[in-house]
Motif scaffolding. Structure first.
Motif, PDB file in Angstrom:
ATOM      1  N   TRP A 154      51.212  53.769  31.990  1.00 37.69           N
ATOM      2  CA  TRP A 154      49.925  53.807  31.281  1.00 37.69           C
ATOM      3  C   TRP A 154      49.876  52.688  30.257  1.00 37.69           C
ATOM      4  O   TRP A 154      50.852  52.437  29.569  1.00 37.69           O
ATOM      5  CB  TRP A 154      49.797  55.165  30.583  1.00 37.69           C
ATOM      6  CG  TRP A 154      48.708  55.295  29.574  1.00 37.69           C
ATOM      7  CD1 TRP A 154      47.366  55.462  29.811  1.00 37.69           C
ATOM      8  CD2 TRP A 154      48.857  55.326  28.149  1.00 37.69           C
ATOM      9  NE1 TRP A 154      46.683  55.580  28.619  1.00 37.69           N
ATOM     10  CE2 TRP A 154      47.577  55.503  27.582  1.00 37.69           C
ATOM     11  CE3 TRP A 154      49.956  55.213  27.290  1.00 37.69           C
ATOM     12  CZ2 TRP A 154      47.360  55.576  26.207  1.00 37.69           C
ATOM     13  CZ3 TRP A 154      49.747  55.280  25.921  1.00 37.69           C
ATOM     14  CH2 TRP A 154      48.460  55.465  25.392  1.00 37.69           C
ATOM     15  N   GLY A 158      51.230  50.229  32.432  1.00 34.82           N
ATOM     16  CA  GLY A 158      50.540  49.792  33.634  1.00 34.82           C
ATOM     17  C   GLY A 158      50.911  48.366  33.993  1.00 34.82           C
ATOM     18  O   GLY A 158      51.121  48.040  35.164  1.00 34.82           O
ATOM     19  N   ALA A 175      49.106  52.455  38.588  1.00 35.36           N
ATOM     20  CA  ALA A 175      48.974  51.888  37.251  1.00 35.36           C
ATOM     21  C   ALA A 175      47.706  52.411  36.586  1.00 35.36           C
ATOM     22  O   ALA A 175      46.625  52.388  37.182  1.00 35.36           O
ATOM     23  CB  ALA A 175      48.962  50.370  37.310  1.00 35.36           C
ATOM     24  N   GLY A 178      45.926  49.567  32.694  1.00 35.84           N
ATOM     25  CA  GLY A 178      46.919  48.540  32.404  1.00 35.84           C
ATOM     26  C   GLY A 178      46.348  47.201  31.978  1.00 35.84           C
ATOM     27  O   GLY A 178      45.137  46.961  31.975  1.00 35.84           O
TER      28      GLY A 178
END
Length: 282
Positions: A154, A158, A175, A178
């Protein structure tokens, strides 16, 4: 009228507008309280799944992995990389988000890494790769399938997920919200601690790197997130599509940079479904 996010060019923004456009904490009222709630629930989950915590994969203090084993034997594993713009937070605040995948028989490993400015971004990326190699070697003895290892993360995680896709042990990725082009970061307040120069920014921007056409990746961002963040995800999804690499792209309506994580914590959450979809393809 506010321009659509895909029309934004960060280079045309004032310094104040660029800094504000990347400041997720300031953009979401009560975000600090949300993170405190994550930490409380994560502590409870760590207590409940304490058999394989803080596995040391490298020499530095934060070079540790928490492995949470699902009920299924020889199950796939999701490696989760925490966010915090590479300079804040720790893996222990994110354990609660293992609940969604684990409900579907997926192990979850959470990796820590040295924060900036103690480490450069390039050193952080290297630590993630070292951690992946270590974890892949340990998975058989932990009762997991070493050939089904998927990365997720996160925010800054990401970005690190996208960089982790280059590791041969990682077979797919998910992801969340990101950063995939580091140039706006380099020109913002965030670079005080990161210390990126142009060369390091380019070497570590997934938008500028080749992709692997054999590895599926899901990219998601909140529909209520800052426009610059939404654009980052949309642009990277386009980059993967143009490169011929499998990609799922989805904005989750109504979610901001923090509430989007509820979609991973829940067994019925949208991101949990994406994790399952990617795992099924590897």
């Amino acid at each position: 009228m506010t321009p659509p996010f895909d029309a934004l060019d960060w280079r045309s923004l004032s310094q104040q507008a660029l800094d504000s456009g990347l400041n997720n904490g300031a953009a979401v009222a009560g975000s600090g309280n949300m993170v405190e709630g994550w930490e409380k629930l994560s502590a409870e989950m760590r207590t409940a799944h304490g058999a394989h915590l803080d596995l040391q994969y490298g020499p530095r203090e934060r070079n540790r992995i928490d492995f949470l084993k699902s009920r299924e034997p020889n199950a796939p594993t999701l490696l989760f990389i925490h966010g915090g713009y590479w300079q804040m937070r720790s893996k222990s605040a994110f354990t609660r988000f293992a609940a969604g995948p684990m409900a579907h028989g997926i192990n979850v490993a959470l990796i820590g890494y040295t924060l900036a400015p103690e480490a450069t971004l390039e050193q952080i990326v290297a630590e993630i790769h070292t951690g992946i190699d270590y974890l892949a070697g340990r998975l058989p003895e932990l009762g997991a399938d070493a050939k089904r290892l998927v990365a997720s993360g996160w925010s800054a995680g990401g970005h690190l997920t996208a960089m982790a896709m280059m590791n041969p042990h990682i077979k797919g990725g998910v992801a969340i919200s990101g950063i995939y082009d580091l140039e706006p970061i380099r020109h913002s307040y965030l670079n005080v601690k990161l210390g990126l120069d142009e060369a390091m920014s380019r070497r570590n921007s997934p938008m500028l790197l080749p992709t692997d056409a054999t590895k599926p990746m899901a990219l998601t961002v909140g529909g209520a997130e800052l426009p610059l963040l939404r654009k980052q995800t949309a642009d990277f999804a386009g980059h993967r599509a143009r490169s011929g690499s499998p990609v799922i792209y989805e904005e989750i309506p109504g979610t901001n940079h923090f509430t989007i994580m509820d979609e991973l914590a829940s067994p019925t959450g949208r991101i949990t479904a994406m994790v399952r979809q990617v795992v099924e393809r590897v």
